[in-house]
Write a protein that holds these residues in place. Structure first.
Motif, PDB file in Angstrom:
ATOM      1  N   ALA A   6       0.875  -1.176   0.000  1.00 10.40           N
ATOM      2  CA  ALA A   6       0.000   0.000   0.000  1.00 10.40           C
ATOM      3  C   ALA A   6       0.908   1.220   0.000  1.00 10.40           C
ATOM      4  O   ALA A   6       1.956   1.224   0.654  1.00 10.40           O
ATOM      5  CB  ALA A   6      -0.883   0.017   1.242  1.00 10.40           C
ATOM      6  N   ILE A   7       0.510   2.223  -0.752  1.00 17.49           N
ATOM      7  CA  ILE A   7       1.275   3.466  -0.810  1.00 17.49           C
ATOM      8  C   ILE A   7       0.327   4.635  -0.599  1.00 17.49           C
ATOM      9  O   ILE A   7      -0.716   4.738  -1.257  1.00 17.49           O
ATOM     10  CB  ILE A   7       2.022   3.622  -2.153  1.00 17.49           C
ATOM     11  N   ARG A   8       0.726   5.487   0.317  1.00 12.61           N
ATOM     12  CA  ARG A   8       0.013   6.732   0.575  1.00 12.61           C
ATOM     13  C   ARG A   8       0.598   7.784  -0.355  1.00 12.61           C
ATOM     14  O   ARG A   8       1.812   7.941  -0.452  1.00 12.61           O
ATOM     15  CB  ARG A   8       0.209   7.129   2.044  1.00 12.61           C
ATOM     16  N   THR A   9      -0.253   8.494  -1.070  1.00 18.24           N
ATOM     17  CA  THR A   9       0.222   9.508  -2.003  1.00 18.24           C
ATOM     18  C   THR A   9      -0.230  10.892  -1.555  1.00 18.24           C
ATOM     19  O   THR A   9      -1.100  11.031  -0.698  1.00 18.24           O
ATOM     20  CB  THR A   9      -0.291   9.235  -3.435  1.00 18.24           C
ATOM     21  N   ASP A  10       0.344  11.910  -2.145  1.00 19.02           N
ATOM     22  CA  ASP A  10       0.046  13.301  -1.834  1.00 19.02           C
ATOM     23  C   ASP A  10      -1.309  13.667  -2.430  1.00 19.02           C
ATOM     24  O   ASP A  10      -1.441  13.812  -3.644  1.00 19.02           O
ATOM     25  CB  ASP A  10       1.163  14.188  -2.396  1.00 19.02           C
ATOM     26  N   GLN A  11      -2.306  13.837  -1.587  1.00 22.20           N
ATOM     27  CA  GLN A  11      -3.654  14.122  -2.066  1.00 22.20           C
ATOM     28  C   GLN A  11      -3.803  15.533  -2.637  1.00 22.20           C
ATOM     29  O   GLN A  11      -4.728  15.798  -3.390  1.00 22.20           O
ATOM     30  CB  GLN A  11      -4.662  13.879  -0.947  1.00 22.20           C
ATOM     31  N   GLN A  12      -2.890  16.421  -2.309  1.00 23.88           N
ATOM     32  CA  GLN A  12      -2.930  17.761  -2.892  1.00 23.88           C
ATOM     33  C   GLN A  12      -2.458  17.746  -4.340  1.00 23.88           C
ATOM     34  O   GLN A  12      -2.678  18.710  -5.063  1.00 23.88           O
ATOM     35  CB  GLN A  12      -2.081  18.727  -2.074  1.00 23.88           C
ATOM     36  N   ARG A  13      -1.811  16.669  -4.750  1.00 22.25           N
ATOM     37  CA  ARG A  13      -1.298  16.544  -6.115  1.00 22.25           C
ATOM     38  C   ARG A  13      -1.924  15.354  -6.831  1.00 22.25           C
ATOM     39  O   ARG A  13      -1.328  14.758  -7.718  1.00 22.25           O
ATOM     40  CB  ARG A  13       0.225  16.418  -6.095  1.00 22.25           C
ATOM     41  N   ARG A  14      -3.137  15.008  -6.437  1.00 22.87           N
ATOM     42  CA  ARG A  14      -3.819  13.826  -6.970  1.00 22.87           C
ATOM     43  C   ARG A  14      -3.878  13.832  -8.495  1.00 22.87           C
ATOM     44  O   ARG A  14      -3.577  12.830  -9.139  1.00 22.87           O
ATOM     45  CB  ARG A  14      -5.222  13.728  -6.377  1.00 22.87           C
ATOM     46  N   GLU A  15      -4.256  14.944  -9.121  1.00 24.54           N
ATOM     47  CA  GLU A  15      -4.396  14.993 -10.578  1.00 24.54           C
ATOM     48  C   GLU A  15      -3.053  14.731 -11.268  1.00 24.54           C
ATOM     49  O   GLU A  15      -2.977  13.956 -12.219  1.00 24.54           O
ATOM     50  CB  GLU A  15      -4.946  16.359 -11.000  1.00 24.54           C
ATOM     51  N   PHE A  16      -1.997  15.355 -10.777  1.00 23.28           N
ATOM     52  CA  PHE A  16      -0.667  15.138 -11.341  1.00 23.28           C
ATOM     53  C   PHE A  16      -0.233  13.679 -11.184  1.00 23.28           C
ATOM     54  O   PHE A  16       0.209  13.035 -12.140  1.00 23.28           O
ATOM     55  CB  PHE A  16       0.347  16.064 -10.680  1.00 23.28           C
ATOM     56  N   LEU A  17      -0.374  13.135  -9.982  1.00 19.31           N
ATOM     57  CA  LEU A  17       0.065  11.766  -9.719  1.00 19.31           C
ATOM     58  C   LEU A  17      -0.763  10.752 -10.507  1.00 19.31           C
ATOM     59  O   LEU A  17      -0.232   9.738 -10.965  1.00 19.31           O
ATOM     60  CB  LEU A  17       0.036  11.477  -8.220  1.00 19.31           C
ATOM     61  N   TRP A  18      -2.052  11.027 -10.684  1.00 22.00           N
ATOM     62  CA  TRP A  18      -2.899  10.151 -11.487  1.00 22.00           C
ATOM     63  C   TRP A  18      -2.432  10.161 -12.944  1.00 22.00           C
ATOM     64  O   TRP A  18      -2.321   9.115 -13.588  1.00 22.00           O
ATOM     65  CB  TRP A  18      -4.363  10.554 -11.373  1.00 22.00           C
ATOM     66  N   GLY A  19      -2.134  11.327 -13.482  1.00 18.31           N
ATOM     67  CA  GLY A  19      -1.623  11.424 -14.849  1.00 18.31           C
ATOM     68  C   GLY A  19      -0.321  10.657 -15.025  1.00 18.31           C
ATOM     69  O   GLY A  19      -0.107   9.987 -16.041  1.00 18.31           O
ATOM     70  N   GLU A  20       0.543  10.743 -14.040  1.00 14.33           N
ATOM     71  CA  GLU A  20       1.799   9.998 -14.084  1.00 14.33           C
ATOM     72  C   GLU A  20       1.539   8.493 -14.044  1.00 14.33           C
ATOM     73  O   GLU A  20       2.166   7.724 -14.767  1.00 14.33           O
ATOM     74  CB  GLU A  20       2.704  10.417 -12.919  1.00 14.33           C
ATOM     75  N   LEU A  21       0.601   8.080 -13.206  1.00 14.80           N
ATOM     76  CA  LEU A  21       0.249   6.663 -13.119  1.00 14.80           C
ATOM     77  C   LEU A  21      -0.301   6.160 -14.454  1.00 14.80           C
ATOM     78  O   LEU A  21       0.065   5.074 -14.918  1.00 14.80           O
ATOM     79  CB  LEU A  21      -0.766   6.463 -11.994  1.00 14.80           C
ATOM     80  N   LEU A  22      -1.147   6.966 -15.103  1.00 14.23           N
ATOM     81  CA  LEU A  22      -1.668   6.594 -16.423  1.00 14.23           C
ATOM     82  C   LEU A  22      -0.544   6.446 -17.439  1.00 14.23           C
ATOM     83  O   LEU A  22      -0.649   5.658 -18.381  1.00 14.23           O
ATOM     84  CB  LEU A  22      -2.680   7.631 -16.915  1.00 14.23           C
ATOM     85  N   ALA A  23       0.540   7.192 -17.247  1.00 15.39           N
ATOM     86  CA  ALA A  23       1.696   7.123 -18.154  1.00 15.39           C
ATOM     87  C   ALA A  23       2.680   6.026 -17.746  1.00 15.39           C
ATOM     88  O   ALA A  23       3.747   5.896 -18.353  1.00 15.39           O
ATOM     89  CB  ALA A  23       2.405   8.478 -18.188  1.00 15.39           C
ATOM     90  N   GLY A  24       2.325   5.244 -16.713  1.00 13.82           N
ATOM     91  CA  GLY A  24       3.170   4.124 -16.310  1.00 13.82           C
ATOM     92  C   GLY A  24       4.244   4.476 -15.298  1.00 13.82           C
ATOM     93  O   GLY A  24       5.198   3.719 -15.125  1.00 13.82           O
TER      94      GLY A  24
END
Length: 173
Positions: A6-24
Motif C-alpha cells: 500500500a502506498i500513501r500519495t500526496d492528495q494535494q497533487r492527486r491529478e498530477f500523480l494520477w496522470g503519471e500513473l496513467l503514463a506508467g
C-alpha cells in the motif's frame, strides 16, 4: 513470490500523480533535490557516511522503492494506491521496472518546488473508476489495513483478497 504494497500519495497533487500513473510512472515525494536519489543515498549509507536529516527522511520514507534494499518492492509486485484517482477508491498497479530518479518540474501543491523524483515503472491494473472497497465488498479487516500509517507498507497478508477485488469492478485485466 508476488508481494503486495500500500502506498500513501500526496492528495494535494492527486491529478498530477494520477496522470503519471496513467503514463506508467508511480511517483513519490521527498525527491526534490538531486542528492535525494535513493541509489545515491544507498551508496552513502554503504560507505558509512552520516546523512543529514532531510536525506534520512527521504531514505526512511522511500527506501523500499529501491529494489536492492532488503524487503523492497520488486518487479511483479502489486501496489495499491490510496485515494487515486479520487478520494475513497483504490487504484492498483503492477511493478514493471526498476527504480529511477527524475525530479518533476511540475512542482508540488504548496509552493511550486520541483518534487516527486522517486519513480517506479508500473502497469495500471484498474481503470479510472478504481476499486471502491465498500461497493466491491472488501472486508473490514482489509479496509482497516489500508489506513495510512507510513508512506508505504506491506499488504502481504491480504494478497488473496486483493486479487479477488482486482478481478471485480474497475479492473483493466
Amino acid at each position: 513470490m508476488t508481494r503486495y504494497w500500500a502506498i500513501r500519495t500526496d492528495q494535494q497533487r492527486r491529478e498530477f500523480l494520477w496522470g503519471e500513473l496513467l503514463a506508467g510512472r508511480l511517483r513519490q515525494g521527498w525527491g526534490y533535490r538531486p542528492e535525494l536519489d535513493l541509489a545515491h543515498l544507498a551508496d552513502l549509507r554503504e560507505r558509512g557516511d552520516r546523512l543529514p536529516k532531510y536525506q534520512q527522511d527521504a531514505w526512511r520514507g522511500n527506501r523500499r522503492l529501491l529494489p536492492s534494499q532488503p524487503d523492497a518492492m520488486q518487479v511483479g509486485d502489486i501496489v495499491v494506491l490510496l485515494h487515486l484517482p479520487r478520494s475513497g477508491v483504490w487504484s492498483v498497479a503492477r511493478v514493471t521496472g526498476g527504480y529511477r530518479y527524475a525530479i518533476s518540474m511540475q512542482g508540488n501543491a504548496v509552493d511550486g518546488t520541483p518534487d516527486y523524483g522517486h519513480i517506479r515503472d508500473v502497469e495500471l491494473l484498474t481503470d479510472k473508476r478504481g476499486i471502491d472497497p465498500v461497493r466491491e465488498g472488501a472486508s473490514d479487516k482489509r479496509r482497516r489495513a489500508m489506513r495510512p500509517r507510513i508512506r508505504m507498507w506491506s499488504l502481504d497478508g491480504h494478497g488473496d483478497e486483493l486479487e479477488r477485488l482486482l478481478g471485480g469492478a474497475g479492473s483493466r485485466t
